[in-house]
Scaffold this active site. Structure first.
Site, PDB file in Angstrom:
ATOM      1  N   LYS A  18       1.127   0.022  14.934  1.00 48.11           N
ATOM      2  CA  LYS A  18       2.332  -0.398  15.666  1.00 48.11           C
ATOM      3  C   LYS A  18       2.721  -1.364  16.329  1.00 48.11           C
ATOM      4  O   LYS A  18       3.981  -1.698  16.478  1.00 48.11           O
ATOM      5  CB  LYS A  18       2.904   1.032  16.381  1.00 48.11           C
ATOM      6  CG  LYS A  18       3.008   2.461  15.494  1.00 48.11           C
ATOM      7  CD  LYS A  18       3.997   2.270  14.581  1.00 48.11           C
ATOM      8  CE  LYS A  18       3.852   3.439  13.505  1.00 48.11           C
ATOM      9  NZ  LYS A  18       4.149   2.834  11.979  1.00 48.11           N
TER      10      LYS A  18
ATOM     11  N   HIS B 181       0.946  -1.128  -0.110  1.00 44.53           N
ATOM     12  CA  HIS B 181       0.040   0.069   0.008  1.00 44.53           C
ATOM     13  C   HIS B 181       0.861   1.092  -0.008  1.00 44.53           C
ATOM     14  O   HIS B 181       1.648   1.455   1.012  1.00 44.53           O
ATOM     15  CB  HIS B 181      -0.992   0.300   1.252  1.00 44.53           C
ATOM     16  CG  HIS B 181      -1.989  -0.854   1.208  1.00 44.53           C
ATOM     17  ND1 HIS B 181      -3.250  -0.783   1.693  1.00 44.53           N
ATOM     18  CD2 HIS B 181      -2.566  -2.057   0.341  1.00 44.53           C
ATOM     19  CE1 HIS B 181      -4.104  -1.453   1.414  1.00 44.53           C
ATOM     20  NE2 HIS B 181      -3.618  -2.493   0.491  1.00 44.53           N
TER      21      HIS B 181
ATOM     22  N   TYR C  44       4.088   6.594   9.794  1.00 44.83           N
ATOM     23  CA  TYR C  44       2.956   5.397   9.642  1.00 44.83           C
ATOM     24  C   TYR C  44       3.779   4.302   8.646  1.00 44.83           C
ATOM     25  O   TYR C  44       3.778   2.951   9.263  1.00 44.83           O
ATOM     26  CB  TYR C  44       2.012   5.800   8.670  1.00 44.83           C
ATOM     27  CG  TYR C  44       0.805   5.080   8.371  1.00 44.83           C
ATOM     28  CD1 TYR C  44       0.877   3.982   7.522  1.00 44.83           C
ATOM     29  CD2 TYR C  44      -0.273   5.070   9.567  1.00 44.83           C
ATOM     30  CE1 TYR C  44      -0.113   3.129   7.406  1.00 44.83           C
ATOM     31  CE2 TYR C  44      -1.460   3.709   9.266  1.00 44.83           C
ATOM     32  CZ  TYR C  44      -1.079   2.906   8.139  1.00 44.83           C
ATOM     33  OH  TYR C  44      -2.323   2.158   8.298  1.00 44.83           O
TER      34      TYR C  44
ATOM     35  N   PRO D 223      -4.059   0.812  18.752  1.00 39.31           N
ATOM     36  CA  PRO D 223      -3.846   0.047  17.375  1.00 39.31           C
ATOM     37  C   PRO D 223      -3.896   1.227  16.087  1.00 39.31           C
ATOM     38  O   PRO D 223      -3.611   0.967  14.969  1.00 39.31           O
ATOM     39  CB  PRO D 223      -4.797  -1.019  16.999  1.00 39.31           C
ATOM     40  CG  PRO D 223      -5.866  -0.655  18.170  1.00 39.31           C
ATOM     41  CD  PRO D 223      -5.231   0.128  19.452  1.00 39.31           C
TER      42      PRO D 223
ATOM     43  N   TYR E 117      -9.338   5.828   7.375  1.00 36.70           N
ATOM     44  CA  TYR E 117      -9.457   5.964   8.731  1.00 36.70           C
ATOM     45  C   TYR E 117     -10.288   7.054   8.810  1.00 36.70           C
ATOM     46  O   TYR E 117     -10.160   8.147   8.091  1.00 36.70           O
ATOM     47  CB  TYR E 117      -7.991   6.618   9.285  1.00 36.70           C
ATOM     48  CG  TYR E 117      -7.058   5.568   9.614  1.00 36.70           C
ATOM     49  CD1 TYR E 117      -6.146   5.220   8.499  1.00 36.70           C
ATOM     50  CD2 TYR E 117      -6.652   5.039  10.799  1.00 36.70           C
ATOM     51  CE1 TYR E 117      -5.202   4.327   8.594  1.00 36.70           C
ATOM     52  CE2 TYR E 117      -5.819   3.992  10.901  1.00 36.70           C
ATOM     53  CZ  TYR E 117      -4.975   3.596  10.025  1.00 36.70           C
ATOM     54  OH  TYR E 117      -4.119   2.592  10.009  1.00 36.70           O
TER      55      TYR E 117
HETATM   56  P1  FAS Z   1       1.332 -11.624  21.938  1.00 41.87           P
HETATM   57  O1  FAS Z   1       0.287 -11.167  23.040  1.00 41.87           O
HETATM   58  O2  FAS Z   1       0.625 -11.671  20.637  1.00 41.87           O
HETATM   59  O3  FAS Z   1       1.606 -13.069  22.265  1.00 41.87           O
HETATM   60  C1  FAS Z   1       2.031 -13.356  23.741  1.00 41.87           C
HETATM   61  C2  FAS Z   1       2.023 -14.802  23.864  1.00 41.87           C
HETATM   62  O4  FAS Z   1       2.513 -15.055  25.137  1.00 41.87           O
HETATM   63  C3  FAS Z   1       0.483 -15.464  23.680  1.00 41.87           C
HETATM   64  O5  FAS Z   1       0.647 -16.314  22.872  1.00 41.87           O
HETATM   65  C4  FAS Z   1       0.026 -15.929  25.030  1.00 41.87           C
HETATM   66  O6  FAS Z   1      -0.522 -16.918  24.834  1.00 41.87           O
HETATM   67  C5  FAS Z   1       1.724 -16.238  25.653  1.00 41.87           C
HETATM   68  N1  FAS Z   1       1.550 -16.111  27.174  1.00 41.87           N
HETATM   69  C6  FAS Z   1       0.989 -15.289  27.932  1.00 41.87           C
HETATM   70  N2  FAS Z   1       1.202 -15.413  29.056  1.00 41.87           N
HETATM   71  C7  FAS Z   1       1.853 -16.541  29.159  1.00 41.87           C
HETATM   72  C8  FAS Z   1       2.532 -17.450  30.236  1.00 41.87           C
HETATM   73  N3  FAS Z   1       2.358 -17.135  31.535  1.00 41.87           N
HETATM   74  N4  FAS Z   1       3.355 -18.540  29.848  1.00 41.87           N
HETATM   75  C9  FAS Z   1       3.567 -18.804  28.698  1.00 41.87           C
HETATM   76  N5  FAS Z   1       2.983 -17.955  27.595  1.00 41.87           N
HETATM   77  C10 FAS Z   1       2.184 -16.902  27.868  1.00 41.87           C
HETATM   78  N6  FAS Z   1      -1.538  -4.538  16.614  1.00 41.87           N
HETATM   79  C11 FAS Z   1      -1.554  -3.680  15.467  1.00 41.87           C
HETATM   80  O7  FAS Z   1      -0.607  -3.239  15.010  1.00 41.87           O
HETATM   81  N7  FAS Z   1      -2.626  -3.507  14.853  1.00 41.87           N
HETATM   82  C12 FAS Z   1      -4.081  -4.131  15.444  1.00 41.87           C
HETATM   83  O8  FAS Z   1      -5.055  -3.873  14.820  1.00 41.87           O
HETATM   84  C13 FAS Z   1      -4.024  -4.709  16.675  1.00 41.87           C
HETATM   85  N8  FAS Z   1      -5.207  -5.178  17.135  1.00 41.87           N
HETATM   86  C14 FAS Z   1      -5.012  -5.986  18.399  1.00 41.87           C
HETATM   87  C15 FAS Z   1      -6.205  -6.575  18.948  1.00 41.87           C
HETATM   88  C16 FAS Z   1      -6.070  -7.074  20.141  1.00 41.87           C
HETATM   89  C17 FAS Z   1      -7.241  -7.364  20.984  1.00 41.87           C
HETATM   90  C18 FAS Z   1      -4.970  -7.258  20.862  1.00 41.87           C
HETATM   91  C19 FAS Z   1      -4.746  -7.694  22.469  1.00 41.87           C
HETATM   92  C20 FAS Z   1      -4.106  -6.534  20.328  1.00 41.87           C
HETATM   93  C21 FAS Z   1      -3.848  -6.062  19.084  1.00 41.87           C
HETATM   94  N9  FAS Z   1      -2.653  -5.451  18.226  1.00 41.87           N
HETATM   95  C22 FAS Z   1      -2.624  -4.963  17.327  1.00 41.87           C
HETATM   96  C23 FAS Z   1      -1.222  -5.705  18.930  1.00 41.87           C
HETATM   97  C24 FAS Z   1      -0.823  -7.032  18.739  1.00 41.87           C
HETATM   98  O9  FAS Z   1      -0.667  -7.119  17.232  1.00 41.87           O
HETATM   99  C25 FAS Z   1       0.545  -6.890  19.474  1.00 41.87           C
HETATM  100  O10 FAS Z   1       1.313  -5.873  19.378  1.00 41.87           O
HETATM  101  C26 FAS Z   1       1.067  -8.475  19.119  1.00 41.87           C
HETATM  102  O11 FAS Z   1       0.264  -9.261  19.292  1.00 41.87           O
HETATM  103  C27 FAS Z   1       2.329  -8.414  20.058  1.00 41.87           C
HETATM  104  O12 FAS Z   1       2.775  -9.439  19.755  1.00 41.87           O
HETATM  105  P2  FAS Z   1       3.744 -10.276  20.983  1.00 41.87           P
HETATM  106  O13 FAS Z   1       4.557  -9.128  21.738  1.00 41.87           O
HETATM  107  O14 FAS Z   1       4.055 -11.509  20.604  1.00 41.87           O
HETATM  108  O15 FAS Z   1       2.443 -10.604  22.145  1.00 41.87           O
HETATM  109  C1  PHB Z   2      -6.055  -4.185  10.873  1.00 42.82           C
HETATM  110  O1  PHB Z   2      -6.084  -4.388   9.702  1.00 42.82           O
HETATM  111  O2  PHB Z   2      -6.254  -4.910  11.911  1.00 42.82           O
HETATM  112  C2  PHB Z   2      -5.302  -2.765  11.289  1.00 42.82           C
HETATM  113  C3  PHB Z   2      -4.997  -1.846  10.276  1.00 42.82           C
HETATM  114  C4  PHB Z   2      -4.343  -0.700  10.560  1.00 42.82           C
HETATM  115  C5  PHB Z   2      -4.645  -0.235  12.022  1.00 42.82           C
HETATM  116  C6  PHB Z   2      -5.306  -1.049  13.000  1.00 42.82           C
HETATM  117  C7  PHB Z   2      -5.496  -2.422  12.450  1.00 42.82           C
HETATM  118  O3  PHB Z   2      -4.137   1.003  12.264  1.00 42.82           O
END
Ligand code: FAS
Ligand code: PHB
Length: 403
Positions: A307, A82, A395, A303, A211
């Site tokens: 990032k 994009h 971005y 989000p 957005y």
């Molecule tokens: P994660 O949380 O992905 O992974 C951590 C892992 O550790 C999980 O698998 C968990 O099960 C495990 N864990 C936890 N406790 C443990 C323990 N005690 N023992 C062993 N394992 C354990 N980011 C964006 O850029 N765009 C988005 O749209 C976006 N939407 C999101 C929506 C939600 C609901 C959430 C919660 C986050 C969102 N994020 C988004 C952010 C997300 O993408 C995170 O930045 C990304 O998953 C980070 O990755 P990790 O640091 O690996 O953490």
């Molecule tokens: C998504 O596609 O999940 C998404 C894209 C851009 C954002 C947040 C989430 O800023």
């Protein structure tokens, strides 16, 4: 999807990685490529991890890290480059030309689920151990000389001694919680709304992300492919996802979109629907002895700026390089400067994510002066090449300073 061979669980490894999300899995691959032994300990099943629908936008530095880990090919073939994003404010669209404003940089739309799948499959192909469904994970002596991880797996108590522990266990993980309170400082801002997300196998409403700032609240039109769309609506923190039928979601989305988007919108049954709270959160420092925090275990961004996943990739890129220098080059500068280098990038992403969230959302207590500030900021943005360049370079992702 992925299972654990109990007999394969060792009693020692070089790096014990807690968490098999994108941070843990990417770190595991980068360490493998550097010839460093690592075991990943994950409390959920592989299918559960794959079932979480999260991020969608990959920065170039993250794409580079996936390539370095040997897992970038599907992202290159299926990901969508994009060159721009649109901001729709009160029904008027404004395109931010990312490529023109950043000397040709772009982002890639490729879901976090696919990144996780690619990393999991590479790890399984290379016969690298991920212990799934580990229970009662605890981390010990990371301030001392014999760091180790304990857990039970299949009701068998296990202990793995290691040189280093990588806390990649997310915001609710055990690693940050295991650090003595006085040894870390946290910074937090909780936003007075959440994001209601919906995933559906319908074509996106536009070729690029939109957005939306509307009188009824923020919305985001995103995608996973040309046939699968991801939409978000700003919603009250009091809402439960069960309150939102698909029909109610599509109706509210229409009320926030501009007329052209309404005409283009294709609706359909949701594959996934969830509400995520929004917060800004940072832990300082990100290292405690032989424990290193990476990804959501150390920081959270709203989000809006896309990032979260990209910061996780940047952290583990720094950490993998530092560990490689330690084991292969016998140089510990990377380890001693990990927290400083990672936080320098984290805080810039926190600022951009906070700024973009503050600009595009409706705040309950913001009527009057606050709303005029948003309007003035938007008017300046749409009238200034320099302001748009600042948005664009944040971005697409700021460059990584590796040494
Ligand atoms: P994660 O949380 O992905 O992974 C951590 C892992 O550790 C999980 O698998 C968990 O099960 C495990 N864990 C936890 N406790 C443990 C323990 N005690 N023992 C062993 N394992 C354990 N980011 C964006 O850029 N765009 C988005 O749209 C976006 N939407 C999101 C929506 C939600 C609901 C959430 C919660 C986050 C969102 N994020 C988004 C952010 C997300 O993408 C995170 O930045 C990304 O998953 C980070 O990755 P990790 O640091 O690996 O953490
Ligand atoms: C998504 O596609 O999940 C998404 C894209 C851009 C954002 C947040 C989430 O800023």
């Amino acid at each position: 999807m992925s299972t654990t061979t109990p007999t394969a669980i060792p009693t020692r490894t070089q790096v014990a990685i807690i968490g098999a999300g994108p941070a843990g899995l990417l770190l595991g691959q980068l360490l493998y490529k550097a010839g460093i032994d690592a075991v990943i300990i994950e409390r959920q099943s592989g299918d559960y991890v794959l079932g979480r629908i999260r991020a969608g936008v990959i920065e170039q530095t993250t794409a580079d890290a996936l390539d370095a880990a040997g897992v970038g090919s599907r992202m290159h073939s299926e990901g969508l480059p994009h060159d721009g994003v649109e901001l729709c404010v009160d029904g008027q669209r404004h395109r931010i030309d990312l490529a023109a404003l950043t000397g040709g940089k772009h982002v890639t739309v490729y879901g976090q689920t696919e990144v996780t799948r690619d990393l999991m499959e590479a790890r399984a192909t290379e016969g690298l151990l991920t212990v799934y469904e580990a229970q009662g994970v605890s981390v010990h002596d990371f301030a001392g000389t014999q760091p180790r991880v304990r857990f039970t797996h299949g009701s068998v108590a296990r202990e793995i001694a290691c040189d280093y522990i990588a806390g990649c266990d997310g915001f609710h993980g055990v690693c940050r919680a295991s650090v003595p309170a006085g040894a870390l400082r946290t910074f937090e801002k909780v936003y007075p709304f959440g994001w209601l997300g919906l995933l559906a196998d319908v074509p996106p409403v536009s070729d690029e992300l939109i957005y939306v700032r509307s009188p009824r609240g923020f919305a985001l039109c995103s995608m996973r492919s040309k046939t699968r769309s991801r939409y978000y609506l700003q919603c009250s923190l009091d809402h439960k996802v069960e309150q939102w039928s698909d029909a109610a979601f599509w109706e509210e989305l229409r009320l926030r979109l501009d007329p052209q988007a309404c005409d283009e919108l294709v609706t359909g049954p949701s594959i996934e629907k969830s509400i995520a709270p929004l917060r800004s959160f940072v832990t300082e420092p990100m290292r405690f002895g032989s424990l290193f925090l990476a990804g959501d275990a150390a920081h959270i961004v709203p989000p809006t700026g896309a990032k979260g996943l990209n910061l996780a990739a940047a952290d583990v890129t720094y950490l993998a390089a530092a560990l490689a220098d330690h084991y292969n080059g016998h140089d510990d500068e990377g380890l001693s400067r990990y927290s400083e280098r990672a936080l320098a990038r984290v805080w810039k992403a926190e600022r951009f994510s906070w700024w973009f969230t503050s600009l595009m959302h409706r705040f309950p207590d913001n009527a009057g002066f606050g709303e005029r500030m948003q309007e003035a900021e938007l008017a300046y943005l749409f009238g200034s090449q320099a302001a748009q360049a600042a948005l664009a370079e944040n971005y697409v992702g700021l460059p990584m300073v590796l040494h």
